[in-house]
Design an enzyme around this catalytic site. Sequence first.
Site, short mmCIF file in Angstrom:
data_model
loop_
_atom_site.label_atom_id
_atom_site.label_comp_id
_atom_site.label_asym_id
_atom_site.label_seq_id
_atom_site.Cartn_x
_atom_site.Cartn_y
_atom_site.Cartn_z
CB CYS A 56 -0.95 0.00 1.02
SG CYS A 56 -2.34 1.12 0.93
CG HIS A 91 -4.12 -3.53 3.20
ND1 HIS A 91 -2.85 -3.18 3.55
CD2 HIS A 91 -4.63 -2.05 2.62
CE1 HIS A 91 -2.49 -1.86 3.70
NE2 HIS A 91 -3.47 -1.15 2.98
CD GLU A 96 -1.83 -6.60 4.53
OE1 GLU A 96 -1.83 -5.18 5.05
OE2 GLU A 96 -1.77 -6.95 3.50
#
Length: 289
Positions: free
Chosen positions: A143, A236, A238
Amino acid sequence: MAPVVIPESLPATAELKKENIFVMNETRALHQDIRPLKVVIVNLMPLKIVTETQLLRLIGNSIVQIDMVFIHMASHESKHTAKSHLEEFYHTFDEIKHKRFDAMIVTGAPVEHMTFEDVSYWRELIQIFDWAKTNVFSSMHICWGAQAALYYQYGIPKHSLSEKMFGVYEHTVFNNHDPLFRGFDDRFQVPHSRHTEIREEDITPHRDLSIMSTSTEAGIYIVGDRQRKNFYITGHSEYDRETLAKEYFRDLNKGLPIQKPVNYFIDDEPDNGVAITWKGHAHLLFSNW
């Protein structure tokens, strides 16, 4: 499955064990006759404990033993993570700059509205970028970390969006045979939460870079260098199941302008909860890397 080696007292340890992710404490790891992969995480996120757990969950899904080192910015005082946590589990760049690592992760950071040079730790971060060229084999930038690295290394700007990119979006890859995408479905989901973007017209003039994955709605997702040693990821993968929900309700309760995250809540109703659709992709991305 081989373990990720982390301190027994790290808050993420209990959560990872509960999820049956193989972790090993540092004392036991010293007695293993294994050459582990050494990974350094430059954690720029304010809620560092949350980010630690998210990343370790994915890194732990590996066939090799992994030794972890966390870095925080010495030039920035964290307001959302206890100083005692940083002192126990983190290092500064100066403390580890003499070492070499197999891999580095640079996280996102909530500083998108600022110019890069106005970020308090910018000079320290570019020292890390420079150091990584000779001391790290492969790097993953996430990001804002991806935007920062592309800007510093290639002069590629970030562009403000008229509306926040917020939700879970469908993606495709340009080359299914690339090792990074081994086992991927033709279409897969990734969460995004950002106010800025990078654009194709800024990437294509750089012969050392290639766009590897995109989304019709969310734009560029992954950029890689030609050597496939450095990856710049705008989403993202994760994120936990509830990460976007917590962000949405936080801003809603503060009276801030926020739209419901796209393709996220079941039947688009916040009261219905979240059906996670990106977990398989996330594990493949990190294990392939």
